[in-house]
Enzyme design. Structure first.
Site, PDB file in Angstrom:
ATOM      1  N   ARG A 104       0.883  -1.182   0.000  1.00  0.00           N
ATOM      2  CA  ARG A 104       0.000   0.000   0.000  1.00  0.00           C
ATOM      3  C   ARG A 104       0.912   1.221   0.000  1.00  0.00           C
ATOM      4  NH1 ARG A 104      -5.328   1.403   3.353  1.00  0.00           N
ATOM      5  NH2 ARG A 104      -6.061   0.128   1.638  1.00  0.00           N
ATOM      6  N   HIS A 131      -6.988   0.919  -6.737  1.00  0.00           N
ATOM      7  CA  HIS A 131      -7.265   0.050  -5.582  1.00  0.00           C
ATOM      8  C   HIS A 131      -7.910  -1.234  -6.122  1.00  0.00           C
ATOM      9  CE1 HIS A 131      -7.675  -1.216  -1.606  1.00  0.00           C
ATOM     10  NE2 HIS A 131      -8.513  -0.349  -1.107  1.00  0.00           N
ATOM     11  N   GLN A 134      -9.931  -3.759  -3.929  1.00  0.00           N
ATOM     12  CA  GLN A 134     -11.248  -3.253  -3.557  1.00  0.00           C
ATOM     13  C   GLN A 134     -12.249  -3.529  -4.677  1.00  0.00           C
ATOM     14  OE1 GLN A 134     -12.069  -1.576  -0.539  1.00  0.00           O
ATOM     15  NE2 GLN A 134     -14.087  -2.056  -1.333  1.00  0.00           N
ATOM     16  N   ASP A 222     -17.170   7.255  -1.898  1.00  0.00           N
ATOM     17  CA  ASP A 222     -15.909   7.132  -1.151  1.00  0.00           C
ATOM     18  C   ASP A 222     -15.598   8.514  -0.577  1.00  0.00           C
ATOM     19  OD1 ASP A 222     -13.427   6.313  -0.183  1.00  0.00           O
ATOM     20  OD2 ASP A 222     -12.430   6.329  -2.139  1.00  0.00           O
ATOM     21  N   CYS A 262     -16.391   1.864   0.075  1.00  0.00           N
ATOM     22  CA  CYS A 262     -15.249   0.989   0.368  1.00  0.00           C
ATOM     23  C   CYS A 262     -14.817   1.067   1.826  1.00  0.00           C
ATOM     24  CB  CYS A 262     -14.079   1.340  -0.549  1.00  0.00           C
ATOM     25  SG  CYS A 262     -13.585   3.071  -0.406  1.00  0.00           S
ATOM     26  N   ARG A 290     -13.573  -8.557   0.664  1.00  0.00           N
ATOM     27  CA  ARG A 290     -12.137  -8.329   0.449  1.00  0.00           C
ATOM     28  C   ARG A 290     -11.370  -9.599   0.821  1.00  0.00           C
ATOM     29  NH1 ARG A 290      -9.983  -3.202   0.720  1.00  0.00           N
ATOM     30  NH2 ARG A 290      -8.041  -4.320   0.333  1.00  0.00           N
TER      31      ARG A 290
END
Ligand code: CP
Ligand code: NVA
Length: 303
Positions: A104, A131, A134, A222, A262, A290
């Protein structure tokens, strides 16, 4: 040849379907109490974090445990990527110990560089631009709820950010119609939009959330300020006024429209608490999925 998962568009539609099918299988068997501890027995995933995380860290670590392997957390102060040692050297070192790397990062170029130098698979656990884990988990959630992906209309309300980019790429590959309502200057990257359109996918960029919500099967939002944009948060709160997913907006969408986020959420900004708790709000299914989607990825890449 090792394979990476740096952005959704790196994979073909059949490869992504293979991951989704495997995720559903692993989820079903896990729920039935069937163990998968033989799949990655003795394998280690090195996890590099330049940014905070709840879901990504926990779902990868738990996923590795459930597959019989081990995950190693390397936080921002541990290896100090790019400061104490070059990204290339970190990739080369970790490849001698671990069977895979999840990272990340801030700059997307960092995860690309890790993938270029590592001799083991590299998975993007979020960069400023993408991402993909996700989006894969989210496609699993939509598929479970709607029974299909093709023909679904997904309306993204808010910033054209990393999550939006991965959803655009996933929409293109799974036949989802994508539209975003965003303020001027917060559109998704033109290169990503154009690539999706070139593949025949409808990607609409709108200004009015209510227009975007019309006939939507999924309303997705988001945060307005992503990790690394904390200094812009106040300005963005003003810019994004009117882009809140609330119950009234959900009521403008198709009956049964899924509400997605998310997480983490800033309630009262991009989504109201009430909208996040509607019967068709699936935020925590997304969080759970996830785990299943990434177990599928890990099985495909590391086994
Ligand atoms: N959605 C998501 O990636 O959550 P974290 O930032 O907590 O990992
Ligand atoms: N766009 C958000 C997603 C967090 C999971 C961020 O990058 O902070």
């Amino acid at each position: 040849m090792k394979r990476d998962f740096v952005r959704i568009a790196d994979w073909s539609a059949p490869e992504l379907w293979e991951a989704l099918d495997l995720a559903r299988h692993l989820k079903r068997e896990h729920r039935a109490g069937i163990s998968h501890r033989n799949v990655l027995a003795g394998k280690t995933l090195a996890m590099i974090f330049q940014k905070p995380s709840l879901r990504t860290r926990v779902s990868f670590e738990v996923g590795m445990t459930q597959l019989g392997g081990h995950a190693l957390y390397l936080g921002p102060d541990d290896i100090r990527l790019g400061k104490r040692e070059t990204t290339a050297d970190i990739a080369l070192n970790l490849s001698r110990y671990a069977d895979g790397i999840m990272a990340r990062v801030f700059g997307h170029d960092v995860v690309e560089e890790l993938a270029r130098y590592a001799t083991v698979p590299v998975i993007n656990g979020l960069s400023d631009l993408h991402h993909p884990c996700q989006a894969l988990g989210d496609m699993l959630t939509i598929l479970e709820r709607r029974g299909e992906l093709r023909g679904t209309t997904l309306a993204f309300i808010g910033d054209g950010n990393n999550v939006a980019h991965s959803l655009i790429e996933a929409s293109a590959l799974f036949g989802v119609r994508f539209r975003i309502a965003c303020p001027k200057g917060h559109e998704p990257e033109a290169e990503i939009v154009e690539a999706a359109r070139a593949g025949g996918t409808a990607v609409e960029i709108l200004r009015d959330p209510r227009e975007a919500a019309r006939e939507a099967d999924v309303l997705y939002t988001d945060v307005w300020a992503s990790m690394g944009q904390e200094e812009e948060a106040e300005l963005r709160r003003r810019t994004f006024q009117g882009f809140t997913v609330d119950v009234e907006l959900v009521e403008r969408a198709n009956p049964g429209c899924l509400v997605m986020h998310c997480l983490p959420a800033h309630y009262g900004e991009e989504i109201t608490y009430e909208a996040s708790r509607l019967p068709n709000s699936v935020l925590f299914d997304q969080a759970e999925n996830r785990l299943h989607a990434q177990k599928a990825l890990l099985s495909l890449l590391l086994a």
